[in-house]
Design a protein around this motif. Structure first.
Motif, short mmCIF file in Angstrom:
data_model
loop_
_atom_site.label_atom_id
_atom_site.label_comp_id
_atom_site.label_asym_id
_atom_site.label_seq_id
_atom_site.Cartn_x
_atom_site.Cartn_y
_atom_site.Cartn_z
N GLU A 1 0.98 -0.74 0.09
CA GLU A 1 -0.08 0.21 -0.14
C GLU A 1 1.15 1.33 0.07
O GLU A 1 0.41 1.92 -0.34
CB GLU A 1 -1.02 -0.18 1.74
CG GLU A 1 -1.80 -0.96 1.03
CD GLU A 1 -2.94 -1.23 2.50
OE1 GLU A 1 -2.78 -0.65 3.30
OE2 GLU A 1 -4.07 -1.70 2.36
N ALA B 1 4.89 -2.67 -5.68
CA ALA B 1 3.76 -3.51 -5.09
C ALA B 1 3.48 -4.69 -5.44
O ALA B 1 3.16 -5.23 -4.27
CB ALA B 1 2.35 -2.30 -4.98
N LEU C 1 2.40 1.93 -3.09
CA LEU C 1 0.80 2.28 -4.17
C LEU C 1 0.59 4.11 -4.23
O LEU C 1 0.34 4.99 -5.15
CB LEU C 1 -1.02 0.91 -4.00
CG LEU C 1 -0.29 0.48 -4.75
CD1 LEU C 1 -2.08 -0.19 -4.30
CD2 LEU C 1 0.11 0.36 -6.16
N THR D 1 4.20 0.83 -8.83
CA THR D 1 3.42 -0.17 -8.85
C THR D 1 4.37 -1.46 -8.49
O THR D 1 3.89 -2.67 -8.39
CB THR D 1 2.86 -0.74 -10.84
OG1 THR D 1 3.67 -0.20 -11.08
CG2 THR D 1 1.37 0.48 -10.37
N ARG E 1 3.23 5.57 -6.69
CA ARG E 1 2.93 5.07 -7.58
C ARG E 1 4.10 4.08 -8.33
O ARG E 1 4.20 4.19 -8.96
CB ARG E 1 3.07 6.10 -8.19
CG ARG E 1 1.45 7.28 -8.06
CD ARG E 1 1.95 8.67 -8.81
NE ARG E 1 0.32 8.95 -8.60
CZ ARG E 1 -1.11 8.73 -9.09
NH1 ARG E 1 -0.65 7.97 -9.39
NH2 ARG E 1 -2.24 10.29 -8.83
N ILE F 1 -3.78 -3.54 -10.35
CA ILE F 1 -3.31 -2.42 -10.43
C ILE F 1 -2.42 -2.99 -11.83
O ILE F 1 -2.39 -2.17 -12.90
CB ILE F 1 -1.89 -3.38 -9.69
CG1 ILE F 1 -1.92 -2.56 -8.25
CG2 ILE F 1 -0.58 -2.74 -10.51
CD1 ILE F 1 -1.53 -3.46 -7.65
N GLN G 1 -6.00 -6.70 -5.23
CA GLN G 1 -5.35 -5.95 -5.49
C GLN G 1 -4.88 -5.56 -6.94
O GLN G 1 -4.37 -4.78 -7.41
CB GLN G 1 -4.35 -5.45 -4.53
CG GLN G 1 -5.13 -5.08 -2.57
CD GLN G 1 -5.12 -3.46 -2.92
OE1 GLN G 1 -6.11 -2.69 -3.96
NE2 GLN G 1 -4.19 -2.68 -2.03
#
Length: 215
Positions: A10, A21, A13, A18, A16, A48, A44
Motif C-alpha cells: 500500500e 507493490a 502504491l 506499481t 505510484r 493494478i 489488488q
C-alpha cells in the motif's frame, strides 16, 4: 509479517511504484498459501494490472489463477467467471469467454439478474459463430427469468436485434412492439426500439409506417 507485506504494498502504491507493490503482494501470496487476506491481495493485483498498467493479459492470468483457487467457493467462483468472461470478450478471446458464460448459465445457483446479462452475452457469442437458433433460444429463455421490467426489456431488445440480424422480420416486429408496450422501459432504450422497429418496417417494404416511426 504477512500484514507487513500488504502495508508495504500500500505504501508503494501511494508512491505510484506499481512494480514494488506487485512484488510485495505476490510475496504475500507465496508466503501465505492459506492466508485470510488472499482474496484482497488478488483483487489488488488485478486492479493494478487493469487500472494502473492497462495490462489486460496479466489481469487475465491473475483471474485464471483465482478461478482455480476459489473454485470451491461458489459465490466467489461466479464473480471471477463473470469478470474473466468480460475481460476475455474485450480481448476477443471469444471461445474462452463463451465457455465461462455457459458455465454461469448452467449453474442453477447463478442469480437471475446475473443470468440475464450472461444470456445476452452468450447470444452475442452465438451470433458471432452464426449459431442463430442458439442465440434466439437463449434470449427467449432470458424472458422467463425473474428479473425487473427494465432488465426483461433488455432481453427483449436483444431478441429483436437478433431476429433482425437473422432477417426473421415478422418475429422481430412482434418482439419490438411487445417491448414498446412494456411499462418502465428507460427512454433511451425506448427510442432505440422505435428506431429498430422503423428499420424492420422499412426492410419489409412498409415505407409509410417506417417513416412515421423514424419521424
Amino acid at each position: 509479517q504477512a500484514r507487513d507485506e500488504i502495508a508495504q504494498a500500500e505504501d508503494a502504491l501511494r508512491r505510484r511504484d506499481t512494480g514494488d507493490a506487485e512484488m510485495h503482494l505476490e510475496r504475500y501470496l507465496r508466503k501465505n498459501p492459506q492466508g485470510e487476506l488472499r482474496w484482497h491481495v488478488w483483487e489488488q493485483l488485478v486492479s493494478i494490472a487493469l487500472d494502473l498498467r492497462q495490462d489486460r493479459q496479466t489481469a487475465r492470468d491473475y483471474l485464471e489463477i483465482m478461478l482455480l483457487e476459489f473454485a470451491a467457493q461458489p459465490d466467489r467462483r461466479r464473480e471471477i467467471e463473470q469478470r474473466l468472461a468480460a475481460l476475455c470478450n474485450e480481448m476477443r478471446e471469444y471461445p474462452r469467454a463463451t465457455v465461462l458464460w455457459e458455465a454461469l448459465a448452467q449453474d442453477p445457483d447463478t442469480p437471475d439478474r446475473v443470468k440475464a446479462q450472461v444470456y445476452r452475452d452468450l447470444a452475442q457469442a452465438y451470433l458471432r459463430r452464426l449459431e442463430f437458433i442458439a442465440a434466439t433460444d437463449i434470449l427467449e429463455a432470458c424472458l422467463n427469468l425473474q428479473v425487473d421490467i427494465p432488465t426483461k426489456g433488455e432481453c427483449l431488445y436483444a431478441l429483436g436485434e437478433a431476429q433482425t440480424l437473422t432477417e426473421d422480420l415478422t418475429a422481430a416486429e412482434a418482439s419490438l412492439r411487445s417491448l414498446l408496450e412494456m411499462p418502465g422501459i428507460p427512454e433511451e432504450r425506448r427510442v432505440l426500439t422505435v428506431f429498430m422497429l422503423a428499420d424492420v418496417l422499412e426492410q419489409q417494404g412498409r415505407f409509410d409506417s417506417a417513416i412515421a416511426y423514424f419521424e
